[in-house]
Design an enzyme around this catalytic site. Structure first.
Site, PDB file in Angstrom:
ATOM      1  N   GLU A   1      93.787  59.222  93.456  1.00 30.35           N
ATOM      2  CA  GLU A   1      94.806  59.959  94.211  1.00 30.35           C
ATOM      3  C   GLU A   1      94.183  60.936  95.200  1.00 30.35           C
ATOM      4  OE1 GLU A   1      96.856  58.163  90.839  1.00 30.35           O
ATOM      5  OE2 GLU A   1      94.988  59.306  91.027  1.00 30.35           O
TER       6      GLU A   1
ATOM      7  N   HIS B   1     101.912  62.539  81.077  1.00 30.77           N
ATOM      8  CA  HIS B   1     102.549  61.636  82.037  1.00 30.77           C
ATOM      9  C   HIS B   1     104.002  62.025  82.304  1.00 30.77           C
ATOM     10  CE1 HIS B   1      99.004  59.366  81.137  1.00 30.77           C
ATOM     11  NE2 HIS B   1      99.354  58.330  81.876  1.00 30.77           N
TER      12      HIS B   1
END
Length: 349
Positions: free
Chosen positions: A83, A152
């Site tokens: 990312e 998450h």
């Protein structure tokens, strides 16, 4: 080099309040997102989408399904699992004049790109003295996705909305998803677009043509005089359920507002509602400390203290890491039962 960009002429529709029109289709949340992106990509070749599994796999959540076949591998780009790397690449492309759309498989994973998306993108226009900005959209799944565990399941809005220079949109339904994403794509500022995995299969009437929902304008869902109830994103649906229970079981009628965007925040609509109800409950799926709900309550007290007959009340997630167990996760979230109790507490019923 100064880069200017003009949004295309198109109707601006605050359309969730409009009845379905003849020809409107019932489509999923994910399809509404795809339509918004595809329209702008057909119109302007500077747009491109990049992220993990967006191309060959048709998207981890099938949001970009079919887009590789239409736009090719130069504009629908599979990235490594980095990312920090692909967010930085996209920021450079935006500064150069392109219009990147960055998909984070989860906003939880955006934390490894925090320097890029928080310390660089929102500050470019200011640091360059207005010479160039960073027209980029970061989008992906935010919040508890259903037994994915704490690492998450981040709700990043409370943390990321603190940063000046960015805009943040959080839709609660497929109609708003398309209209708000369309507006995000043609905006010249960095936009953080927060979706919910749990809503991607939700269906609604959505026009086929492109339309643009203005930022900073809340949507009135339900009218009532007893209490102002506001939220954004997935918890709006919990509020709708709670409002039905309050009306049917307790004869309590709330003024329900969907904020749609957090930056900018439509505080004026909140205060206008509060002037009628004199009570407010803010529902936010972030943790309570330093949350969006905290900011809303602060602005309400600063600007509307004399309107209050009861202190502002927040309904947040519990102040613990997100549980994995299904029942614990449901209790941890701002569920309809907790919202009903909060509204009743403000009324003493």
């Amino acid at each position: 080099m100064t880069i200017t960009y003009e949004a295309p002429p198109a109707p601006t529709i605050d359309g969730a309040d409009l009845p379905p029109r003849e020809g409107d289709r019932v489509i999923q949340f994910r399809e509404a997102l795809r339509e918004a992106m595809s329209h702008e990509m057909r119109r302007d070749k500077r747009f491109f989408l990049l992220g993990e599994e967006v191309a060959e796999y048709n998207g981890a959540y099938k949001i970009s399904q079919g887009m590789l076949d239409e736009f090719g591998d130069k504009r629908i780009i599979d990235t490594p699992i980095s990312e920090n790397g692909f967010a930085g690449l996209a920021i450079g492309a935006a500064m150069y004049g392109l219009r990147p759309i960055v998909e984070f498989m989860s906003w939880s994973f955006s934390l490894v790109a925090a320097d890029q998306i928080l310390n660089n993108a929102p500050k470019m226009l200011y640091m360059s003295g207005g010479q160039w900005g960073c027209p980029i959209v970061f989008r992906g799944n935010d919040g508890a996705g259903g037994q994915l565990g704490s690492t998450h399941s981040w709700c990043v809005e409370g943390l990321f909305a603190n940063v000046p220079g960015l805009k943040m949109a959080i839709p609660s339904n497929p109609y708003d998803a398309k209209g708000l994403l369309a507006t995000s794509l043609v905006d010249d500022d960095p936009v953080f677009f927060l979706e919910s995995e749990r809503m991607l299969s939700d269906k609604a009437h959505v026009p086929e043509e492109q339309y643009y929902i203005p930022f900073g304008q809340a949507r009135k869902i339900r009218e009532g005089d007893d209490c102002t109830l506001i939220s954004f994103g997935r918890p709006v649906n919990f509020c709708i359920e709670a409002a039905e229970t309050l009306a049917n079981d307790h004869d309590v009628h709330v003024d329900l507002l969907d904020m749609r965007t957090i930056r900018p925040l439509d505080i004026d609509s909140i205060l206008a509602s509060l002037a009628r109800t004199n009570r407010i409950v803010v529902v936010d799926q972030s943790w309570p400390f330093g949350s969006v709900a905290s900011e809303v309550c602060t602005q309400v007290v600063e600007r509307g203290f004399d309107l209050l007959d009861h202190q502002p009340v927040r309904v947040n997630t519990e102040d613990v890491p997100t549980p994995y167990a299904k029942e614990l996760e449901a209790a941890y979230l701002p569920n309809p039962g907790r919202i009903v109790d909060a509204v009743r507490d403000t009324l003493g019923v």
